[in-house]
Design an enzyme around this catalytic site. Structure first.
Site, mmCIF file in Angstrom:
data_model
loop_
_atom_site.group_PDB
_atom_site.id
_atom_site.type_symbol
_atom_site.label_atom_id
_atom_site.label_comp_id
_atom_site.label_asym_id
_atom_site.label_seq_id
_atom_site.Cartn_x
_atom_site.Cartn_y
_atom_site.Cartn_z
ATOM 1 N N ASN A 55 35.548 -27.796 -25.669
ATOM 2 C CA ASN A 55 35.141 -29.196 -25.633
ATOM 3 C C ASN A 55 36.094 -30.045 -26.461
ATOM 4 O OD1 ASN A 55 33.924 -31.686 -25.820
ATOM 5 N ND2 ASN A 55 31.877 -30.897 -26.198
ATOM 6 N N PHE A 56 37.060 -30.655 -25.798
ATOM 7 C CA PHE A 56 37.990 -31.573 -26.445
ATOM 8 C C PHE A 56 37.696 -33.009 -26.023
ATOM 9 C CE2 PHE A 56 41.228 -27.887 -26.261
ATOM 10 C CZ PHE A 56 40.752 -27.380 -27.455
ATOM 11 N N CYS A 102 34.159 -34.813 -26.689
ATOM 12 C CA CYS A 102 33.049 -35.566 -27.288
ATOM 13 C C CYS A 102 33.590 -36.785 -28.031
ATOM 14 C CB CYS A 102 32.264 -34.663 -28.233
ATOM 15 S SG CYS A 102 30.761 -35.435 -28.859
ATOM 16 N N CYS A 147 29.914 -64.145 3.414
ATOM 17 C CA CYS A 147 31.325 -63.861 3.676
ATOM 18 C C CYS A 147 32.156 -65.141 3.616
ATOM 19 C CB CYS A 147 31.488 -63.150 5.009
ATOM 20 S SG CYS A 147 30.944 -64.113 6.449
ATOM 21 N N CYS A 202 35.053 -65.834 0.887
ATOM 22 C CA CYS A 202 36.417 -66.052 1.366
ATOM 23 C C CYS A 202 36.917 -67.445 0.979
ATOM 24 C CB CYS A 202 36.466 -65.878 2.887
ATOM 25 S SG CYS A 202 38.143 -65.951 3.583
ATOM 26 N N CYS A 240 41.778 -58.187 3.073
ATOM 27 C CA CYS A 240 41.441 -57.816 1.694
ATOM 28 C C CYS A 240 40.130 -57.040 1.587
ATOM 29 C CB CYS A 240 41.397 -59.057 0.815
ATOM 30 S SG CYS A 240 39.977 -60.134 1.125
ATOM 31 N N CYS A 273 35.075 -59.815 2.495
ATOM 32 C CA CYS A 273 33.947 -60.258 3.317
ATOM 33 C C CYS A 273 33.048 -59.089 3.711
ATOM 34 C CB CYS A 273 34.436 -61.000 4.557
ATOM 35 S SG CYS A 273 35.550 -60.040 5.617
#
Length: 428
Positions: free
Chosen positions: A132-133, A135, A348, A352, A382, A385
């Site tokens: 466990n490196f 926590c 939408c 937009c 993109c 919408c």
């Protein structure tokens, strides 16, 4: 029926679903109940010098009606004596020999400490070790956990110390609280790790009570940063798994952790390079029996795809994951609105118009009904919408063929450099 068995660094498990090292694996009673419910394996709650935990210690972030969208905790490693845990590990393995038990370990970064604890836990029959490196709180302030996991040299050195005496496979659990997780993953591999697991929890503060001004959670009016997990961290975890899976220097199996709540999440992690998964928050939210749906769902998915073994999924999407500079700049998609399905909420259009590219028009159809239409010549694809639309199938993102050949940014820069070199030579 598809085979759900996995093998991770030589560790065999009846299915890919393991409980992560956390409150659900705090005792033999819990782990045995989990195995009875159908979990393939469990990573025992981190063993080391017993500590004192606080009260209170958990908090959750809910969003838009969803309970426990994120989970925060300030709990540390086991607060139960090592000999008690070892006795229960032995009894659990004896009762469930076909199920996987991994011992999570955390000690000071000293060679003799690692040798001592590795020998003790292997003597009771564990199938593997997880260092466990990761926590991020409490133990890190004592020089362990993330304090070690953020230093590549310490990751490599402590992994090597564990491997010096280990007779079972060693998995290194990595912290996400670092600029580039592949650096520490490479260090773990250099140290001899047989596998890596990720991600551990993310530094976080769940919230502040605006009436009392106390942090959430608080301990007698004081708070501290904790570890964040749950569905909200899944995209971060998935990215880190993918980054390690596509790195040729990290040529060991990966145990995927972070926001895995169902069989679909599991498939995503497997496709992105994980050999198996570890679950915590979903089990804490819904109980151990969620694994029934996870196993059934995964099995049905494999059958529908005509896949014989879950191991066939591992890494199948890694080659599709690359850098931005390798993406085709001439690939084009546009939004198309299905007005038979659209409910005219106009979300939408608003999204937009206000925050994107102003390419959705409010029009009237021949009978005077309001309709929405995308001006495809102005749409940049993109996806906004379709993301904000509340109705499935009302907006489709459709690929549009162009007359341009594929061209990435890197290819474009190479072509420009060639042209510039030619121009310089002509001038000479």
């Amino acid at each position: 029926m598809a085979d759900l068995q996995i093998e991770l660094a030589g560790i065999k498990s009846p299915n890919p679903f393991w409980l992560a090292s956390a409150p659900p694996t705090n005792s033999g009673y819990q782990v045995q109940r989990a195995f009875e419910a159908g979990w393939g394996g469990a990573v025992w709650k981190t063993l080391g010098e017993p500590i004192i935990n606080t009260s209170s210690r958990f908090a959750a972030v809910s969003f838009n009606g969803q309970r426990v969208a994120g989970f925060n905790n300030i709990e540390l490693i086991t607060d139960r004596p090592l000999d008690v845990n070892l006795k229960e590990i032995y009894e659990t393995k004896k009762r469930f020999p076909e199920h996987t038990i991994i011992a999570s370990l955390m000690v000071e970064p000293k060679q003799e400490k690692w040798h001592e604890i590795v020998k003790k836990v292997e003597a009771v029959g564990v199938d593997g070790l997880e260092l466990n490196f990761g926590c991020p709180h409490g133990m890190a302030e004592r020089g362990m956990g993330a304090a070690s996991g953020q230093v590549p040299e310490l990751v490599e050195k402590q992994t090597y110390w564990a491997k010096e005496v280990a007779q079972t496979p060693v998995i290194v659990k990595l912290t996400p609280n670092i600029t580039d997780i592949t650096v520490t993953a490479e260090a773990a591999v250099k140290g001899g790790a047989d596998a890596i697991s990720m991600i551990n929890t993310i530094n976080s503060l769940a919230g502040v009570d605006i009436n009392t001004w106390n942090t959430i959670p608080h301990v007698g009016g004081k708070g501290a940063h904790g570890g964040y997990c749950g569905p909200a961290v899944k995209p971060i975890a998935l990215n880190m798994v993918a980054e390690c899976a596509r790195n040729p220097l990290i040529n060991v199996p990966i145990s995927g952790i972070g926001g895995i709540s169902n069989w679909q999440d599991t498939v995503e992690f497997l496709l992105m390079g994980a050999t198996g998964v570890q679950v915590c928050t979903a089990a804490m939210h819904h109980g151990f029996r969620i694994v029934e749906d996870m196993k059934d769902g995964l099995s049905n998915y494999l059958d529908e795809k005509g896949i014989d073994s879950v191991m066939e999924l591992v890494g199948k999407s890694v080659q599709k994951y690359s850098d931005w500079g390798n993406l085709d700049l001439n690939y084009k998609v546009v939004a198309r609105i299905n007005n038979d399905t659209c409910i005219n909420c106009n979300k939408c259009h608003i999204a937009c118009e206000d925050t994107s590219h102003q390419c959705i028009d409010l029009l009237k159809d021949p009978i005077g009904k309001s309709v929405l239409k995308v001006r495809e010549e102005d749409c940049v694809g993109c996806n906004l919408c379709s993301i904000v639309c509340p109705v499935d199938g009302a907006i489709d993102m459709v690929e549009v063929k162009t007359d341009l050949p594929p061209m990435t940014w890197n290819e474009r820069q190479t072509a420009l450099s060639t042209i510039q070199s030619c121009d310089v030579n002509l001038v000479k």
